[in-house]
Each structure stands twice: as C-alpha cells, then as structure tokens.
Design an enzyme around this catalytic site. Structure first.
Site, PDB file in Angstrom:
ATOM      1  N   GLN A 163       0.787  -1.228   0.000  1.00 53.86           N
ATOM      2  CA  GLN A 163       0.000   0.000   0.000  1.00 53.86           C
ATOM      3  C   GLN A 163       0.826   1.287   0.000  1.00 53.86           C
ATOM      4  OE1 GLN A 163      -3.695   0.199   2.578  1.00 53.86           O
ATOM      5  NE2 GLN A 163      -2.396   1.602   3.719  1.00 53.86           N
ATOM      6  N   GLU A 205      -3.434   8.975  -1.240  1.00 54.89           N
ATOM      7  CA  GLU A 205      -2.672   9.776  -0.285  1.00 54.89           C
ATOM      8  C   GLU A 205      -1.680  10.705  -0.985  1.00 54.89           C
ATOM      9  OE1 GLU A 205      -1.196   7.229   2.835  1.00 54.89           O
ATOM     10  OE2 GLU A 205      -3.213   6.845   3.562  1.00 54.89           O
ATOM     11  N   ARG A 367      -5.656   9.289   7.839  1.00 53.96           N
ATOM     12  CA  ARG A 367      -6.296   8.163   7.170  1.00 53.96           C
ATOM     13  C   ARG A 367      -6.238   8.421   5.663  1.00 53.96           C
ATOM     14  NH1 ARG A 367      -8.620   4.380  10.769  1.00 53.96           N
ATOM     15  NH2 ARG A 367      -8.187   3.120   8.915  1.00 53.96           N
ATOM     16  N   SER A 368      -6.522   7.375   4.901  1.00 53.73           N
ATOM     17  CA  SER A 368      -6.474   7.578   3.448  1.00 53.73           C
ATOM     18  C   SER A 368      -7.594   8.506   2.967  1.00 53.73           C
ATOM     19  CB  SER A 368      -6.514   6.237   2.716  1.00 53.73           C
ATOM     20  OG  SER A 368      -7.583   5.456   3.185  1.00 53.73           O
ATOM     21  N   LYS A 389       2.575  10.564  10.016  1.00 47.21           N
ATOM     22  CA  LYS A 389       2.332  10.000   8.700  1.00 47.21           C
ATOM     23  C   LYS A 389       1.167  10.778   8.125  1.00 47.21           C
ATOM     24  CE  LYS A 389       0.805   5.704   7.375  1.00 47.21           C
ATOM     25  NZ  LYS A 389       0.662   4.240   7.341  1.00 47.21           N
TER      26      LYS A 389
END
Ligand code: PGA
Ligand code: ZN
Length: 711
Positions: A163, A205, A367-368, A389
């Site tokens: 991913q 993302e 989150r995506s 992240k």
C-alpha cells in the site's frame, strides 16, 4: 468562570475520496465555537471502532452518515453543561452514552468528531494553541514526516500489492527542511517516472500510483529519486513501508496478485522484507503481515527489530489492550496511532501512554480518506511523537497537516527540536554492513579498470572520491573487465581497434591488470573487492555497477576504445568520473567545479547529479560556450547552488572562428582555476557518441582534470 458545552451539531461533508464523512461543531456558553472533521480509512483493521454509515443504498452507495449526524443530538444531551477542559470526563461520558465495546450504537465517527472538537474548544478557552493545550510545555519535538510517495494496494488502482512506500527525511535539521527535502524528492520521483514512461497520476494519499513491474521497483525508484534530488539515501532520507498486508491476506497466505508475484507464506514474505532491508535504506515496516498473523510479527521483530522500526497498525487499531498484548509478546516495537480507530482523544492518549511505558516509538497518522482538518499536526507535536504519517507532499488534505506543522514550528521557534528517531538504527545498519565487507551497492564507488597501465590512477581517484564523500561511500569496488569479452562485444559493434586484439593477448592483459590491482591494494592498504568480470557486458557487468554512487574509469585511449563498455556504463544512468591519464594525479575532485555548458538545462541536471560531490565544492563556475542566452537563464541554478553555500558564477563565452569548442571550454577552465569538470554525454543508437561532435572526447583527451560525466 468555567465555560460550558451548549451545542453539538454536525454536517455531512465529503472527504478527499468524495465519500461522505462528518464535520462536528461544538459551541460553548461563552460563544466559543470549534469544529473537527472526521477522516476515514480504506484498509481498516477489523478491530477498529465502528464507523457508522447509513447503509441506505439510494444515497452515496450506502455510505451516507446522516444517522451518525442525527446521533449528535443524543451526544449533545450527554455532554451539555459540562466543562470542555475536562477531556477525560467528557470522553468517559461519550463512551458511556454509546454503551457498546466498539462505539457502534452512536457511531465512532460521531464520537471522535465530538471529542476532537471539544478539545479544540477547550484550547480556545485556555487561550492556547491546540498543541500547547494538549501537550503542556516546551521543548516541543517536531515530528519527522513519513511521506507516502508511491501508493498501491487499496489506495490505488495499479499493479502494486503493497500500500505505501514512504520517504522519511529524518536527517534534516528541522521540520521545514524535512518537508522541502521530501517535496524535492517527490518531484525528482515524478521526473523519473515520466522519463521512463510511467504515469505520474496520484493515489489516495497523493503519492504516485504507477504501474511498476514489481513492488520492489518502487523501492529502487525512490532511492534513485532521493539521489537525484541530491540527498543521501539512508543517512538523510530513508524509506518506510506500509504493505498493509491484511488487505492481501487470504486463507492463511499472502496473495500478491496485483503485481503477479503470486502466493507467499508468512516466512517467504518475511524473507522478502529482510532482503529488502539489506538492499534499501528501510527504517520502518508497518503491517508487514496480516493482523491475524501475530507470530509472523514476532518473528520479524526478533529478526529485524534491533535496526528496523516494526509498526503495528491494523494489528493494534490504537487499542491499549492490543498494544499491551503486543508489548508482552514482543510482536512489534512501535505502534501507529489513529484517533478514529479508537474513537476518543483520551483513549488515544492512553494508547500512546502504553507505547511510552514500553519504550516504543509511535507515529501519529492520518487516514487515506482525509479532510482539511489538521488536528493530527497539533496532536503529533503535543504528544512528542517524533513521527507523523500524513501522505505525500501533494493534495491539500495532506498538505493541511504539513503546512500546519510549518506554522507550529515558527510559533515555537527556539523551544523546539527535530530529531531523527532512526539515527541509531541507520548507524547500526551502516556498521553491520561495514563489518560484513562491502555493503549495499548504492553506497559504493566502483572503479572500472580496463588496463594495467591505468589501474593505479583509476583506483587512486576512486579512493579519493570515496573519501571525499565518506558518509556516502563505504568502499571502492574493483571490476576487471575481461578483455576477451570486450573483444567479443566490440566485434558486434565493429570497433576497429578492439577487433585487432587477439584472444591470447586478452588473457595476458587481464593478468597484468590483476597484478597492478594487487600492488595498488598492498601499497594503499585499502580494502577493495576484486571482481573479475565474466560474461557479456550488458548482463553481468551492469548488476555490479547499477547501484553505484559513482563509477570511476580512466579516460579512453581513443574514441572507439571500449565503446561497448562505456555505452553500457552510461546506460546505468549513474554518474561516471573519468580519471585523467596524463599529468599529476588530481589532489582534489571538486573544490572548484566547472560545469559545461547549456546553463539552464544541462547545468541544472549536472548539479542534481553531482550533488554529493558539490558538497565538497566551495565554488562552481558554469561555462556556457556559444550560448546566446543571457545570464538570466541561470538564475535558478545559481540560486540552487548559493542556497547550499557554494559560491557560483556563470560565464558566457564564445569560440573564435575555427576554434574547437573544447579548447574554448578548457581555456576558460584554466583561466578560472577549476579543478574538475562536469559534462553531459549522450548515447545514440549502438555507438556511444560524444556530445556535440566530439567535444566531450576532445575535452577528455586534452585535460588533466577529472571529468564527471552524466547521462
Ligand atoms: P487507511 O490506510 O487510512 O486506508 O486505513 C492508512 C494505513 O494503513 O496506515
Ligand atoms: Zn497502515
């Protein structure tokens, strides 16, 4: 006077994928109002708190959140009149009002949105920025961004099973610089993708979502991009992976069907990761296995955990109990933290406390499916997480977080620090490779030795190059090209001089070269790997040099000599340094570099490609021969150099009637006292040709300066 919560309302808004999510707005008695928007994952862990969706197929394919919005009325009744600064109490009330283990009745989305909005409102009550309100006092630790530059798996419709392939600019001096390094690498990666005919369209993302031939190709490309942007892979910018392996786990094995790599057992997948950590500068692996494959995590942590951050995301879903199980069983050494996986600010902080108690690293994550809400930027600083992240440096919902961090870093100037959480693992990895001899090829300087007579010079220059950039280069690798094979491939391309060589002589020449090599090694007491080249140039020489930081070879004795070899070397796209074969050996490889010549295009590329060497340069002169363009053409490249503290200059010069362009260039190099030259070279068809009608070759044969050449 204590403020009180008066209303909790919400809107159904759309997230970055165009799916409904909610924005919760809280109003206090004082008139203070604050909002929070709720993100949403695609590769969700089974244990995540329940995101309540309408299931009404007539709206948004069942993904509407009107029920959760309606539940805000009940939530409001539960918290109305309470002090917003009592976050623990508020969150307990929210959990009790819902009454289920997974917040499925009122919806974790409604609950987490309320919890976050109340924290924001409380910060306003205290007249503090959110990071200060949640995090207490300075010094603040600015997080290292993990930027997801290649997207695959459930975040893209491409051929990558894994991913996320992230870059981690942990060697930067500040967050601001880290972001710049990351963005520059991202753009270099874009250039590489386009140059190789891949799409530069992006995934959920913001990372590129190319149809690469393998998962591994993403890692090699990223390393190339880091170098192209002028940074040192590993020490400055490392790689982090989130395969999100739960998403390709089927019936007890891993199905790498997108890339066509087939089915893999846990141990085969573990071996693949372990192999990658030796070849690529990987500092972190998240969800390398399925959330049901705890024993695989344990084995991986035992094997790699000393030098690699092993992170659980789906495995722990920000749940303190699961994290504690992970600590007890040594399943990982770090955890990913997402507010909406557990559903309240207080429970998230408890999960972080469990990580801290275990001495684990933790990463605050988006989150995506995201929104413009930058709550996690403040949260990461407040928690001293050290890592965040938040996706690629692309798409505003990702940049909202990074841009907020820029603002925070300015606000806390003088009371903050930026530290690598990986410095020790990078050092450990470096010493591990040193101990086991020449390490990952991408840190090597490769001396390609063709002849005994030039072996000494070639090795000496290679050794000096390796020393100049000692952080980058671990050792010089020596490849001897079997002249017999060279003859064979030269015949194919009909190269006159090489065809004249006879097989017997070739063997003799090989032996002489070997002796010259051994004598050099003895006198210099340097460790160099001897690699006798066998097979054809393309298939067996290239793997030895394809990851080299620099290939060093003696300048060719004629335009034809070694055509096949040189062409093959240039095909690697690596920087080549020609060692001069006449005159004294160069003492320096680039205190003052001369870059020739098309100022705007080639000079920029030259600067990017030779950056490791430019770090030792104090001065650069760009010599533009017979270029009509004015100096304004060079503003960008001059700026680039000056930013790096290099004094830079451009000189536009003209050839005289009948004067060779190489002569003019060299005269200029001499006039300004340069000590190395950087040039571009091109390959056309079968034959390696020197750019602009033999200029490069002329320069090589007339100069006593080392010449860096880029393709
Ligand atoms: P998600 O992915 O937000 O789609 O769950 C992010 C991650 O796996 O870390
Ligand atoms: Zn993940």
């Amino acid at each position: 006077m204590t403020d009180r919560i008066i209303t909790v309302i919400g809107d159904e808004i759309l997230d970055s994928r165009g799916y409904p999510t909610m924005r919760v707005k809280v109003r206090l008695k004082s008139g203070i109002a604050a909002y929070a928007s709720v993100p949403s994952g695609a590769s969700t862990g089974e244990g995540e708190a329940h995101e309540l969706r309408d299931g009404d197929m007539r709206r948004y394919g069942g993904r509407g959140v009107l029920k959760a919005i309606a539940n805000l009325a009940e939530i409001e009744r539960a918290v109305r009149g309470h002090d917003p600064t009592k976050q623990g109490e508020i969150d307990r009330l929210l959990i009790e009002a819902d009454g289920t283990e997974t917040k499925s009745r009122l919806g974790a989305n409604a609950i987490v949105g309320t919890s976050m909005a109340i924290a924001r409102a409380a910060a306003q009550v205290r007249r503090q920025p959110l990071y200060a309100y949640l995090g207490g006092s300075s010094p603040y630790r600015m997080p290292v961004p993990m930027m997801n530059v290649v997207n695959g798996g459930r975040h893209a419709a491409n051929a990558l099973d894994f991913q996320e392939f992230m870059i981690v600019p942990h060697g930067a001096p500040s967050f601001r610089e880290a972001l710049r390094w990351g963005a520059e690498t991202y753009h270099a990666l874009r250039d590489l993708l386009l140059e190789r005919g891949f799409s530069a369209g992006v995934g959920d993302e913001g990372g590129f979502a190319p149809n690469l031939e393998s998962n591994e190709a993403a890692c090699s490309l990223i390393v190339e991009a880091i170098e192209l942007a002028g940074y040192r892979p590993g020490a400055q910018i490392a790689i982090a992976l989130d395969p999100a392996a739960s998403s390709f786990w089927r019936d007890g094995s891993y199905e790498l069907s997108r890339s066509g790599a087939g089915n893999m057992s846990s141990s085969a997948l573990a071996a693949l990761y372990a192999g990658w950590t030796k070849r690529f500068p990987i500092v972190s692996i998240e969800d390398g296995f399925s959330e049901h494959d705890w024993s695989a995590f344990q084995a991986q942590t035992a094997e790699l955990g000393r030098t690699v951050q092993i992170v659980g995301d789906d495995l722990y879903v920000t749940n303190t109990k699961l994290i504690e199980r992970g600590v007890a069983t040594k399943a990982t050494n770090a955890a990913l933290i997402k507010l909406n996986q557990i559903g309240t600010v207080t429970e998230t902080i408890a999960a972080i406390a469990a990580c801290r108690a275990a001495g684990w690293n933790f990463i605050i994550s988006h989150r995506s499916g995201e929104t413009d809400d930058a709550f996690i930027a403040d949260f990461a600083v407040a928690m001293n997480a050290g890592q965040i992240k938040a996706g690629a440096p692309c798409r505003t919902e990702r940049l909202a977080k990074y841009n907020r961090l820029l603002e925070i870093e300015r606000e806390v100037a003088g009371q903050s620090f930026y530290n690598s959480p990986f410095a020790s693992s990078v050092d450990a990895a470096a010493s591990a490779t040193e101990a086991s001899g020449p390490g990952p090829a991408d840190h090597e300087v490769v001396a390609v030795i063709e002849e005994a007579i030039t072996a000494h010079r070639c090795l000496t220059v290679a050794q000096r190059a390796a020393r100049r950039v000692n952080a980058l280069s671990l050792s010089a690798l020596h490849i001897s090209v079997d002249p017999a094979k060279l003859v064979a491939s030269a015949e194919e391309i009909d190269s006159q001089q090489l065809r004249e060589l006879r097989e017997g002589t070739a063997q003799e020449r090989l032996e002489q070269t070997r002796r010259a090599f051994e004598a050099w090694v003895d006198s210099s007491s340097t460790q160099v790997r001897w690699l006798e080249h066998v097979g054809d140039i393309g298939s067996s020489l290239l793997p030895e040099v394809q990851n080299a930081a620099l290939i060093v070879l003696a300048r060719p004795h004629s335009p034809d000599a070694g055509d096949a070899l040189h062409a093959a070397l240039f095909d690697t796209g690596r920087l080549v340094l020609f060692a001069p074969t006449d005159g004294a050996l160069p003492v320096t490889l680039g205190e003052h570099m001369i870059i020739a010549w098309k100022a705007r295009t080639q000079a920029r590329k030259a600067i990017m490609r030779t950056l490791p060497w430019l770090r030792v340069a104090t001065r650069v002169t760009i010599v533009a021969v017979d270029e009509a363009d004015g100096a304004h053409d060079c503003a960008e490249v001059l700026g680039l150099l000056q930013e790096r503290g290099i004094s830079a200059d451009v000189r536009h010069v003209q050839t005289e009637r009948g004067q060779h362009i190489a002569d003019r260039l060299l005269a200029e190099a001499e006039a300004v006292g340069g000590d190395s030259i950087v040039m571009g070279a091109y390959r056309f068809g079968q034959l390696f040709e020197w750019v602009f009608g033999g200029v490069t070759y002329e320069v090589l044969s007339r100069t006593r300066l080392p010449v860096f050449m880029m393709h």
